[in-house]
Design an enzyme around this catalytic site. Structure first.
Site, PDB file in Angstrom:
ATOM      1  N   LYS A 255       0.834  -1.205   0.000  1.00  9.44           N
ATOM      2  CA  LYS A 255       0.000   0.000   0.000  1.00  9.44           C
ATOM      3  C   LYS A 255       0.868   1.254   0.000  1.00  9.44           C
ATOM      4  O   LYS A 255       1.715   1.423   0.865  1.00  9.44           O
ATOM      5  CB  LYS A 255      -0.905   0.001   1.248  1.00  9.44           C
ATOM      6  CG  LYS A 255      -1.625   1.331   1.515  1.00  9.44           C
ATOM      7  CD  LYS A 255      -2.464   1.282   2.808  1.00  9.44           C
ATOM      8  CE  LYS A 255      -3.069   2.652   3.139  1.00  9.44           C
ATOM      9  NZ  LYS A 255      -3.852   2.649   4.401  1.00  9.44           N
ATOM     10  N   LYS A 267      -9.925  12.861   8.486  1.00  5.93           N
ATOM     11  CA  LYS A 267      -9.313  12.521   9.776  1.00  5.93           C
ATOM     12  C   LYS A 267      -9.259  13.762  10.664  1.00  5.93           C
ATOM     13  O   LYS A 267      -9.200  14.876  10.163  1.00  5.93           O
ATOM     14  CB  LYS A 267      -7.873  12.038   9.549  1.00  5.93           C
ATOM     15  CG  LYS A 267      -7.743  10.634   9.006  1.00  5.93           C
ATOM     16  CD  LYS A 267      -6.271  10.254   8.886  1.00  5.93           C
ATOM     17  CE  LYS A 267      -6.104   8.860   8.291  1.00  5.93           C
ATOM     18  NZ  LYS A 267      -6.673   7.792   9.133  1.00  5.93           N
ATOM     19  N   ARG A 341      -7.654  -0.802   1.846  1.00  6.58           N
ATOM     20  CA  ARG A 341      -8.179  -2.102   1.408  1.00  6.58           C
ATOM     21  C   ARG A 341      -8.704  -2.045  -0.024  1.00  6.58           C
ATOM     22  O   ARG A 341      -8.697  -3.057  -0.738  1.00  6.58           O
ATOM     23  CB  ARG A 341      -9.254  -2.564   2.398  1.00  6.58           C
ATOM     24  CG  ARG A 341     -10.447  -1.665   2.480  1.00  6.58           C
ATOM     25  CD  ARG A 341     -11.251  -1.893   3.759  1.00  6.58           C
ATOM     26  NE  ARG A 341     -10.589  -1.345   4.946  1.00  6.58           N
ATOM     27  CZ  ARG A 341     -11.037  -1.476   6.188  1.00  6.58           C
ATOM     28  NH1 ARG A 341     -12.153  -2.145   6.416  1.00  6.58           N
ATOM     29  NH2 ARG A 341     -10.381  -0.956   7.206  1.00  6.58           N
TER      30      ARG A 341
END
Ligand code: BES
Ligand code: MG
Ligand code: ZN
Length: 490
Positions: A255, A267, A341
């Site tokens: 990643k 965030k 993911r």
């Protein structure tokens, strides 16, 4: 730093270092000194008692080939680990830098303490990695790093081990160096350029898939996450093909989110700067590829690095979106901060489809939950194959890059089922966050043995990181030594 091996102290050295076991009161391999110096060394040996981590410097008066002797305590023999010589060598190297010396010598411990090949590897890895400093953005002049001579009985095996250790350490340092780059200086394009230039130097094939092609070819995860940033997404594919022609490769996936703001699911501001390290998995893969190509390992390995910047903006993907991944499965986006993911699922499916690999290993700073579960010194692994896990555990023991396996059964797979798509990109609340992320990845793989390594806690030094001489502040290069060990022992 240049490294060489000698069978005895031949020339002048600024600092001669020897390892001392606790209460052994001697250093094997020291040359003969005059009475005065010998007395001084013996007194110092008594004082420091070989206690783990203690360093004691004894100046050698007069014109001598050896200017100073450094005694380094390594503790009790029964407490020696596969890391002791590495981190003590790192401490020695830091001392050398503090003293501003241009070279130093280390006497390898005798074989009753540690097997010589392992000793030489650890001395080189420890001192090289400890001397690493990320200084690209310091305008002040950088001190050159000192050269190292290892005193050890010479053999072909030792020279070979030394060469390998240098390449392995350089691989980890390369990873640290690119992982430490700030997000304004390291975009997906920058990483792609690193891959291209290393492929040219070391005869690898390199293919970069760019934004429009990603979209056309169905990389729905990479495209969705990447669409919110002006820095366009890239899929980097490196092929190292020195194995037999029909030998199936090992595929490594990493990643590389060059900055993770969370996207529309933004965030909180505190410590958001650390999300420049969200590219560490990809950087690990690039460091491994660099090292295996320099080692010319006679195997086939493919490195795949999906790289994006996760930004909020007018073109960003949103919570509520449904996207189609590379393998055709659909995913409902419930949190744009669960982006890793999505890009990994595309890359894993691509790797399996195009290479029919023997095994797939992926690295990712995937979940904050991993830090909650295991802290910042151990990486989580989740796997669909016991044999592969066993091999990685063995490499972990040898390299002391620690991993711990978490379970993944059907119940966890069920936790990411969506009402309106095949999957959703988050689990249920905060339950088992590391495993539900892995469950998402597992859906991208049909049948290949696969191990996922969540390096969220270990990829860079954080508040609770155990201090290690060879891991100065910043990116650690975790995974490079681990997987190079695995690949060398296939
Ligand atoms: N890159 C982060 C994970 C992370 C957080 C790594 C802190 C290291 C330190 C990842 O993309 C992320 O944001 N994950 C979310 C997932 C959640 C929204 C399901 C997380 O862990 O909070
Ligand atoms: Mg995120
Ligand atoms: Zn992330």
């Amino acid at each position: 730093m240049k490294v060489k091996t000698e069978s005895s102290v031949k020339k002048k050295t600024d600092l001669l270092c020897g390892f001392v076991l606790e209460n052994s009161n001697k250093v094997t391999g020291l040359p003969k000194f005059d009475t005065k110096s010998t007395l001084a060394i013996n007194q110092s040996l008594k004082d420091m008692e070989g206690k783990l981590g203690k360093l004691s410097i004894i100046p050698m008066p007069g014109k001598k080939p050896v200017q100073r002797v450094l005694l380094a305590g390594i503790g009790k023999k029964e407490n020696l680990t596969k890391d002791t010589i590495r981190f003590i060598s790192g401490k020695i190297a830091q001392k050398v830098r503090e003293l501003k010396l241009s070279e130093f010598s280390i006497i390898a411990p005798p074989s009753f303490v540690i097997e010589p090949i392992s000793a030489v590897s650890q001395i080189i890895e420890g001192s090289k990695m400890a001397l690493y400093k990320f200084e690209k953005f310091k305008t002040e002049k950088v001190e050159p790093s000192p050269n190292l001579t290892i005193i050890v009985s010479k053999s072909n095996k030792i020279s070979k081990a030394a060469k390998i250790a240098e390449i392995v350490a350089d691989g980890a340092i390369f990873t640290k160096n690119i992982a430490n780059l700030p997000p304004n200086e390291c975009t997906p394009t920058t990483l792609a350029n690193f891959a291209k230039s290393m492929s040219k130097k070391n005869k690898m094939k390199c293919n970069i898939i760019s934004k429009s092609e990603l979209k056309k070819k169905g990389f729905g995860g990479i495209s969705a996450v990447g669409q919110g940033s002006d820095n366009q997404p890239k899929l980097i594919v490196l092929e190292h093909s020195r194995g037999r022609k029909n030998d199936k490769p090992i595929v490594l996936v990493g990643k590389a989110v060059t900055f993770d703001t969370g996207g529309i699911s933004l965030k909180p501001g505190a410590a958001m700067d650390e999300m420049k390290f969200d590219k560490c998995g990809g950087c690990t893969v690039l460091g491994i590829m660099k090292a295996i190509s320099e080692l010319k390992l006679p195997i086939n390995v493919v490195g795949i690095v999906p790289s994006v910047e996760n930004m909020p903006g007018g073109e960003s993907y949103r919570p509520g979106d449904i996207i189609k991944l590379y393998n055709g499965k659909t995913a409902e986006i419930l949190n744009t901060d669960a982006e890793g993911r999505l890009i990994l699922a595309d890359a894993l499916a691509y790797g399996e489809k195009h290479y029919s690999p023997k095994a797939i290993i992926d690295f990712a700073t995937l979940t904050g939950a991993c830090i909650v579960a295991l802290g910042t010194n151990v990486a989580a692994i989740v796997s669909n194959d016991e044999k592969l896990t066993k091999k990685i555990n063995e490499s972990s023991k040898r390299t002391t890059e620690e991993v711990w396996e978490l379970p993944l059964n059907q119940d966890y797979m069920d936790m990411i089922k969506s009402d309106i798509a095949d999957m959703k990109n988050v689990g249920i609340g905060r339950a088992a966050g590391t495993i539900t992320a892995a469950a998402f990845l597992k859906n991208a793989i049909e049948k290949t043995p696969w191990t996922h390594i969540d390096i969220a806690g270990v990829a860079w030094t954080q508040g609770s990181t155990k201090e290690k001489s060879y891991n100065p502040k910043g990116a650690t290069g975790f995974g490079v030594r681990l997987i190079l060990d695995y690949l060398q022992n296939l």
